[in-house]
Scaffold this active site. Structure first.
Site, mmCIF file in Angstrom:
data_model
loop_
_atom_site.group_PDB
_atom_site.id
_atom_site.type_symbol
_atom_site.label_atom_id
_atom_site.label_comp_id
_atom_site.label_asym_id
_atom_site.label_seq_id
_atom_site.Cartn_x
_atom_site.Cartn_y
_atom_site.Cartn_z
ATOM 1 N N ASN A 88 0.864 -1.178 0.000
ATOM 2 C CA ASN A 88 0.000 0.000 0.000
ATOM 3 C C ASN A 88 0.903 1.231 0.000
ATOM 4 O O ASN A 88 1.868 1.295 0.767
ATOM 5 C CB ASN A 88 -0.892 0.014 1.244
ATOM 6 C CG ASN A 88 -1.908 -1.124 1.231
ATOM 7 O OD1 ASN A 88 -2.377 -1.532 0.179
ATOM 8 N ND2 ASN A 88 -2.237 -1.655 2.399
ATOM 9 N N HIS A 101 6.329 -1.823 4.079
ATOM 10 C CA HIS A 101 6.108 -3.228 4.436
ATOM 11 C C HIS A 101 5.347 -3.912 3.317
ATOM 12 O O HIS A 101 4.517 -3.300 2.646
ATOM 13 C CB HIS A 101 5.340 -3.352 5.759
ATOM 14 C CG HIS A 101 4.090 -2.524 5.815
ATOM 15 N ND1 HIS A 101 4.107 -1.161 6.086
ATOM 16 C CD2 HIS A 101 2.799 -2.845 5.614
ATOM 17 C CE1 HIS A 101 2.883 -0.696 6.056
ATOM 18 N NE2 HIS A 101 2.059 -1.702 5.758
#
Ligand code: 5GP
Ligand code: ZN
Length: 111
Positions: A88, A101
């Site tokens: 994201n 991440h």
């Protein structure tokens, strides 16, 4: 290490979070609020805000994140049934923790 960053605290071992895998570059742990039967986070130890902040010097980190993602999919037995590796990027892309991440999501239909 960035002050006030929860993922810096986690990957530097400052919390109780259990690692499924760890090396010098990154750590892997379960998402606290899973969106799939298997939901892992693959998090580098270096604080990088988002994909937008990646530069050429980070390319080994990024490729290592993907390779470890593949290995974790096998370990979690979702490699054959299939899984998503998701990044994201920034608020509009659904990012809420501003320490890069990789999400590993799977296990809906384990073989
Ligand atoms: P993002 O939306 O930024 O891509 O994903 C952040 C993820 O981190 C979310 O899925 C959220 O549930 C997870 N998360 C947030 N805080 C913690 C935490 O303290 N521990 C763990 N294990 N996961 C967290
Ligand atoms: Zn951080």
């Amino acid at each position: 290490m960035e002050q006030g960053c929860i993922f810096c605290d986690i990957v530097n071992g400052k919390t109780e979070t259990k690692f499924l895998y760890e090396d010098d570059i990154l750590a892997v742990f379960r998402d606290i609020n899973p969106h799939a039967p298997v939901h892992l986070l693959i998090v580098p130890k270096k604080h990088i805000r988002s994909v937008n902040d990646l530069s050429g010097e980070n390319k080994d980190i990024v490729s290592h994140m993907i390779m470890v993602g593949k290995d974790m999919a096998l370990q979690e037995n979702v490699n054959i049934s299939g899984y998503k590796l998701l990044l994201n990027v920034e608020k509009g892309g659904g990012q809420v923790i501003f320490h890069i991440h990789l999400h590993l999501l799977g296990g809906w239909e384990r073989k």
